[in-house]
Design a protein around this motif. Structure first.
Motif, PDB file in Angstrom:
ATOM      1  N   LEU A   1      -9.128   4.924  31.298  1.00  7.13           N
ATOM      2  CA  LEU A   1      -8.089   4.531  30.353  1.00  7.13           C
ATOM      3  C   LEU A   1      -8.582   3.325  29.558  1.00  7.13           C
ATOM      4  O   LEU A   1      -8.969   2.316  30.153  1.00  7.13           O
ATOM      5  CB  LEU A   1      -6.786   4.191  31.087  1.00  7.13           C
ATOM      6  CG  LEU A   1      -6.182   5.289  31.961  1.00  7.13           C
ATOM      7  CD1 LEU A   1      -4.902   4.781  32.621  1.00  7.13           C
ATOM      8  CD2 LEU A   1      -5.908   6.553  31.158  1.00  7.13           C
ATOM      9  N   VAL A   2      -8.565   3.459  28.240  1.00  7.88           N
ATOM     10  CA  VAL A   2      -9.065   2.380  27.375  1.00  7.88           C
ATOM     11  C   VAL A   2      -7.955   1.977  26.406  1.00  7.88           C
ATOM     12  O   VAL A   2      -7.563   2.766  25.531  1.00  7.88           O
ATOM     13  CB  VAL A   2     -10.309   2.830  26.586  1.00  7.88           C
ATOM     14  CG1 VAL A   2     -10.834   1.675  25.732  1.00  7.88           C
ATOM     15  CG2 VAL A   2     -11.387   3.354  27.529  1.00  7.88           C
ATOM     16  N   PRO A   3      -7.386   0.726  26.521  1.00 10.58           N
ATOM     17  CA  PRO A   3      -6.348   0.282  25.590  1.00 10.58           C
ATOM     18  C   PRO A   3      -6.864   0.244  24.156  1.00 10.58           C
ATOM     19  O   PRO A   3      -8.001  -0.158  23.898  1.00 10.58           O
ATOM     20  CB  PRO A   3      -6.003  -1.128  26.089  1.00 10.58           C
ATOM     21  CG  PRO A   3      -6.446  -1.144  27.520  1.00 10.58           C
ATOM     22  CD  PRO A   3      -7.657  -0.271  27.570  1.00 10.58           C
TER      23      PRO A   3
ATOM     24  N   HIS B   1      -1.279   1.851  22.356  1.00 18.83           N
ATOM     25  CA  HIS B   1      -1.983   3.125  22.504  1.00 18.83           C
ATOM     26  C   HIS B   1      -3.075   3.048  23.568  1.00 18.83           C
ATOM     27  O   HIS B   1      -3.694   2.006  23.784  1.00 18.83           O
ATOM     28  CB  HIS B   1      -2.605   3.561  21.167  1.00 18.83           C
ATOM     29  CG  HIS B   1      -1.596   4.038  20.179  1.00 18.83           C
ATOM     30  ND1 HIS B   1      -0.773   3.170  19.487  1.00 18.83           N
ATOM     31  CD2 HIS B   1      -1.259   5.294  19.767  1.00 18.83           C
ATOM     32  CE1 HIS B   1       0.020   3.862  18.688  1.00 18.83           C
ATOM     33  NE2 HIS B   1      -0.261   5.164  18.843  1.00 18.83           N
ATOM     34  N   LEU B   2      -3.285   4.189  24.230  1.00 15.64           N
ATOM     35  CA  LEU B   2      -4.339   4.319  25.229  1.00 15.64           C
ATOM     36  C   LEU B   2      -5.241   5.483  24.858  1.00 15.64           C
ATOM     37  O   LEU B   2      -4.764   6.555  24.459  1.00 15.64           O
ATOM     38  CB  LEU B   2      -3.754   4.612  26.614  1.00 15.64           C
ATOM     39  CG  LEU B   2      -3.391   3.464  27.547  1.00 15.64           C
ATOM     40  CD1 LEU B   2      -2.849   4.041  28.843  1.00 15.64           C
ATOM     41  CD2 LEU B   2      -4.602   2.598  27.839  1.00 15.64           C
ATOM     42  N   MET B   3      -6.547   5.270  24.980  1.00 21.19           N
ATOM     43  CA  MET B   3      -7.469   6.401  24.917  1.00 21.19           C
ATOM     44  C   MET B   3      -7.702   6.880  26.346  1.00 21.19           C
ATOM     45  O   MET B   3      -8.088   6.100  27.214  1.00 21.19           O
ATOM     46  CB  MET B   3      -8.808   6.035  24.276  1.00 21.19           C
ATOM     47  CG  MET B   3      -9.824   7.192  24.331  1.00 21.19           C
ATOM     48  SD  MET B   3     -11.449   6.750  23.673  1.00 21.19           S
ATOM     49  CE  MET B   3     -11.069   6.718  21.917  1.00 21.19           C
ATOM     50  N   ILE B   4      -7.462   8.163  26.581  1.00 19.02           N
ATOM     51  CA  ILE B   4      -7.683   8.764  27.890  1.00 19.02           C
ATOM     52  C   ILE B   4      -8.993   9.524  27.839  1.00 19.02           C
ATOM     53  O   ILE B   4      -9.191  10.395  26.983  1.00 19.02           O
ATOM     54  CB  ILE B   4      -6.541   9.725  28.257  1.00 19.02           C
ATOM     55  CG1 ILE B   4      -5.188   9.014  28.134  1.00 19.02           C
ATOM     56  CG2 ILE B   4      -6.731  10.316  29.646  1.00 19.02           C
ATOM     57  CD1 ILE B   4      -4.017   9.967  28.117  1.00 19.02           C
ATOM     58  N   VAL B   5      -9.903   9.202  28.725  1.00 11.41           N
ATOM     59  CA  VAL B   5     -11.209   9.856  28.770  1.00 11.41           C
ATOM     60  C   VAL B   5     -11.302  10.657  30.076  1.00 11.41           C
ATOM     61  O   VAL B   5     -11.291  10.083  31.160  1.00 11.41           O
ATOM     62  CB  VAL B   5     -12.360   8.834  28.696  1.00 11.41           C
ATOM     63  CG1 VAL B   5     -13.709   9.566  28.658  1.00 11.41           C
ATOM     64  CG2 VAL B   5     -12.195   7.929  27.472  1.00 11.41           C
ATOM     65  N   LEU B   6     -11.351  11.985  29.935  1.00 17.30           N
ATOM     66  CA  LEU B   6     -11.471  12.883  31.095  1.00 17.30           C
ATOM     67  C   LEU B   6     -12.928  13.314  31.220  1.00 17.30           C
ATOM     68  O   LEU B   6     -13.478  13.951  30.315  1.00 17.30           O
ATOM     69  CB  LEU B   6     -10.568  14.103  30.905  1.00 17.30           C
ATOM     70  CG  LEU B   6     -10.741  15.249  31.913  1.00 17.30           C
ATOM     71  CD1 LEU B   6     -10.327  14.802  33.309  1.00 17.30           C
ATOM     72  CD2 LEU B   6      -9.943  16.475  31.476  1.00 17.30           C
TER      73      LEU B   6
ATOM     74  N   VAL C   1      -2.869   8.442  23.264  1.00 18.77           N
ATOM     75  CA  VAL C   1      -1.413   8.565  23.380  1.00 18.77           C
ATOM     76  C   VAL C   1      -0.758   7.214  23.116  1.00 18.77           C
ATOM     77  O   VAL C   1      -1.363   6.158  23.312  1.00 18.77           O
ATOM     78  CB  VAL C   1      -1.002   9.064  24.787  1.00 18.77           C
ATOM     79  CG1 VAL C   1      -1.575  10.441  25.051  1.00 18.77           C
ATOM     80  CG2 VAL C   1      -1.429   8.086  25.872  1.00 18.77           C
ATOM     81  N   ASP C   2       0.480   7.286  22.677  1.00 21.47           N
ATOM     82  CA  ASP C   2       1.306   6.092  22.523  1.00 21.47           C
ATOM     83  C   ASP C   2       2.126   5.947  23.801  1.00 21.47           C
ATOM     84  O   ASP C   2       2.935   6.821  24.139  1.00 21.47           O
ATOM     85  CB  ASP C   2       2.222   6.240  21.309  1.00 21.47           C
ATOM     86  CG  ASP C   2       2.996   4.964  21.009  1.00 21.47           C
ATOM     87  OD1 ASP C   2       2.975   4.034  21.850  1.00 21.47           O
ATOM     88  OD2 ASP C   2       3.625   4.894  19.943  1.00 21.47           O
TER      89      ASP C   2
ATOM     90  N   ALA D   1       3.412   9.962  29.482  1.00 20.11           N
ATOM     91  CA  ALA D   1       2.594  10.219  28.292  1.00 20.11           C
ATOM     92  C   ALA D   1       1.144  10.512  28.676  1.00 20.11           C
ATOM     93  O   ALA D   1       0.513  11.430  28.150  1.00 20.11           O
ATOM     94  CB  ALA D   1       2.659   9.019  27.345  1.00 20.11           C
ATOM     95  N   VAL D   2       0.644   9.724  29.618  1.00 16.81           N
ATOM     96  CA  VAL D   2      -0.746   9.905  30.053  1.00 16.81           C
ATOM     97  C   VAL D   2      -0.913  11.236  30.784  1.00 16.81           C
ATOM     98  O   VAL D   2      -1.848  12.004  30.509  1.00 16.81           O
ATOM     99  CB  VAL D   2      -1.185   8.728  30.953  1.00 16.81           C
ATOM    100  CG1 VAL D   2      -2.538   9.024  31.589  1.00 16.81           C
ATOM    101  CG2 VAL D   2      -1.246   7.437  30.143  1.00 16.81           C
ATOM    102  N   VAL D   3      -0.027  11.534  31.710  1.00 18.75           N
ATOM    103  CA  VAL D   3      -0.134  12.776  32.489  1.00 18.75           C
ATOM    104  C   VAL D   3       0.038  13.999  31.595  1.00 18.75           C
ATOM    105  O   VAL D   3      -0.641  15.018  31.768  1.00 18.75           O
ATOM    106  CB  VAL D   3       0.894  12.787  33.635  1.00 18.75           C
ATOM    107  CG1 VAL D   3       0.996  14.165  34.271  1.00 18.75           C
ATOM    108  CG2 VAL D   3       0.513  11.744  34.684  1.00 18.75           C
ATOM    109  N   SER D   4       0.934  13.921  30.623  1.00 14.23           N
ATOM    110  CA  SER D   4       1.134  15.036  29.701  1.00 14.23           C
ATOM    111  C   SER D   4      -0.139  15.322  28.910  1.00 14.23           C
ATOM    112  O   SER D   4      -0.541  16.488  28.744  1.00 14.23           O
ATOM    113  CB  SER D   4       2.292  14.732  28.751  1.00 14.23           C
ATOM    114  OG  SER D   4       2.443  15.761  27.792  1.00 14.23           O
ATOM    115  N   ALA D   5      -0.791  14.271  28.431  1.00 16.31           N
ATOM    116  CA  ALA D   5      -2.035  14.452  27.672  1.00 16.31           C
ATOM    117  C   ALA D   5      -3.140  15.017  28.557  1.00 16.31           C
ATOM    118  O   ALA D   5      -3.906  15.891  28.139  1.00 16.31           O
ATOM    119  CB  ALA D   5      -2.471  13.123  27.063  1.00 16.31           C
ATOM    120  N   LEU D   6      -3.209  14.521  29.789  1.00 13.06           N
ATOM    121  CA  LEU D   6      -4.216  15.040  30.718  1.00 13.06           C
ATOM    122  C   LEU D   6      -3.952  16.512  31.047  1.00 13.06           C
ATOM    123  O   LEU D   6      -4.877  17.322  31.157  1.00 13.06           O
ATOM    124  CB  LEU D   6      -4.228  14.220  32.006  1.00 13.06           C
ATOM    125  CG  LEU D   6      -4.975  12.886  31.950  1.00 13.06           C
ATOM    126  CD1 LEU D   6      -4.691  12.069  33.200  1.00 13.06           C
ATOM    127  CD2 LEU D   6      -6.473  13.119  31.800  1.00 13.06           C
ATOM    128  N   GLY D   7      -2.680  16.855  31.208  1.00 15.60           N
ATOM    129  CA  GLY D   7      -2.339  18.246  31.491  1.00 15.60           C
ATOM    130  C   GLY D   7      -2.768  19.177  30.383  1.00 15.60           C
ATOM    131  O   GLY D   7      -3.320  20.255  30.628  1.00 15.60           O
TER     132      GLY D   7
END
Length: 356
Positions: free
Chosen positions: A138-140, A145-150, A162-163, A226-232
């Motif tokens: 997770l990168v602020p 906003h957060l950038m999620i890197v999988l 995501v916001d 928000a984070v889990v939804s984007a990851l899903g």
């Protein structure tokens, strides 16, 4: 002894026909190959091979060409897949080592295979239903906003922004990001995608249960949702099976090998589901190069072609396959060697990605 000699004659016919694309006669075989017998004996052997359905005479030609069954006997009697030379292996290694991510690996691999074999190259993306989450970062970015890197164990990297709906730039925000990062990796790292998706949903339920009337906890829950939804969404997209092709123009150069037109072949190649099914029908031996010749291909449009393929993966597990498709009149030993070498290098890259 005569059976061994007939196999030598068959091998010579295959080799000459692949090289010249012209029907092969007994005189040419005696002149080009050290068979140790007369042309009359070779003619007798050719007659027996024709009775066995391994060669046939096209039109009224005096020469003979291999049948699908003849190619099959030739391939099955190869004592071993010959290794590529040091220069070829070095070129493959250097070409693939420069890849920056999985997309680049696949792109380089399909172009490399098409160039090495002068056939149509087909590379399946790793079957991510069997892949695992390696890490979630997770990168602020900015205020909320957060950038999620999988990061996947195959080396693939997916990003989403995501916001979160709350301030992340203060001490509480930094605490939340660190906490979410820890919890996400505790439940998802090292497990298959389908399992990870279910565990991540439980995190949202836990956050909702903890929120209650606490406003801060409620904003934390919204951020986690928000984070889990984007990851899903990313996990679902990454489970899609895909193939990449290159070298379709090579079919046109082999136009004389197709009795009618390459149209049905091109139409079949557009059906990626069909290609995925063919690539998925490999045996269990990860070291085995699979060869489907002509009528052995169940797809009508591909029954004038041969498919040479092999699995690749991480460790002992095959996660996908790659191969080349071309006319039945192909250089099988060299094509099989190229497919095997490239598959092994791609597997080494995946192993290295997983270890780092």
């Amino acid at each position: 002894m005569s059976e061994d000699r007939r196999l030598m004659v068959l091998r010579a016919i295959v080799q000459d026909y692949v090289q010249t694309s012209e029907p092969v006669g007994s005189k040419a075989l005696v002149e080009r190959h050290h068979l140790g017998v007369s042309a009359a004996t070779v003619r007798n052997d050719m007659a027996l091979l024709e009775e066995e359905g391994l060669i046939h005479a096209p039109h009224t030609s005096a020469g003979r060409v291999p049948t699908d069954a003849g190619y099959r006997v030739f391939v099955d009697r190869l004592s071993a897949v010959k290794p590529l030379g040091p220069g070829e292996r070095r070129a493959i290694s250097q070409f693939l080592e420069g890849a920056v991510d999985l997309d680049d690996v696949v792109d380089r691999t399909v172009r490399l295979l098409a160039g090495l074999t002068r056939q149509v190259a087909v590379v399946q993306y790793p079957s991510l239903t069997r892949s695992t989450v390696r890490h979630i970062e997770l990168v602020p970015m900015g205020t909320s906003h957060l950038m999620i890197v999988l990061i996947v164990n195959t080396g693939r990297v997916e990003q989403r922004v995501v916001d979160t709906g709350r301030v992340l730039a203060d001490a509480d925000g930094e605490r939340l990001v660190a906490s979410m990062r820890t919890r996400l990796n505790e439940v998802a790292a090292g497990v298959p995608f389908t399992v990870a998706a279910a565990r991540l949903r439980h995190l949202v339920d836990d956050a909702a249960a903890a929120a209650g009337a606490d406003d801060t906890a409620d904003t934390d829950r919204v951020a986690m949702e928000a984070v889990v939804s984007a990851l899903g969404d990313a996990l679902v997209e990454e489970r899609e099976e895909r193939v990449v092709l290159a070298g379709q123009a090579n079919l046109a150069r082999a136009g004389t090998d197709f009795p009618r037109t390459i149209g049905p072949i091109l139409e079949a190649l557009e059906e990626h589901v069909t290609l995925l099914r063919l690539l998925g029908q490999l045996g269990d031996d990860p070291e085995l190069v699979s060869v489907r010749i002509g009528s052995e291909n169940p797809v009508t449009g591909l029954q004038t072609t041969s498919l040479v393929s092999m699995g690749y993966g991480s460790g002992a597990e095959r996660v996908a396959s790659l191969g080349v498709l071309g006319p039945t009149r192909m250089d099988y030993p060299t094509t099989m060697a190229s497919v095997r070498a490239v598959a092994r290098y791609v597997s080494e890259i995946l192993d290295a990605n997983q270890a780092t």
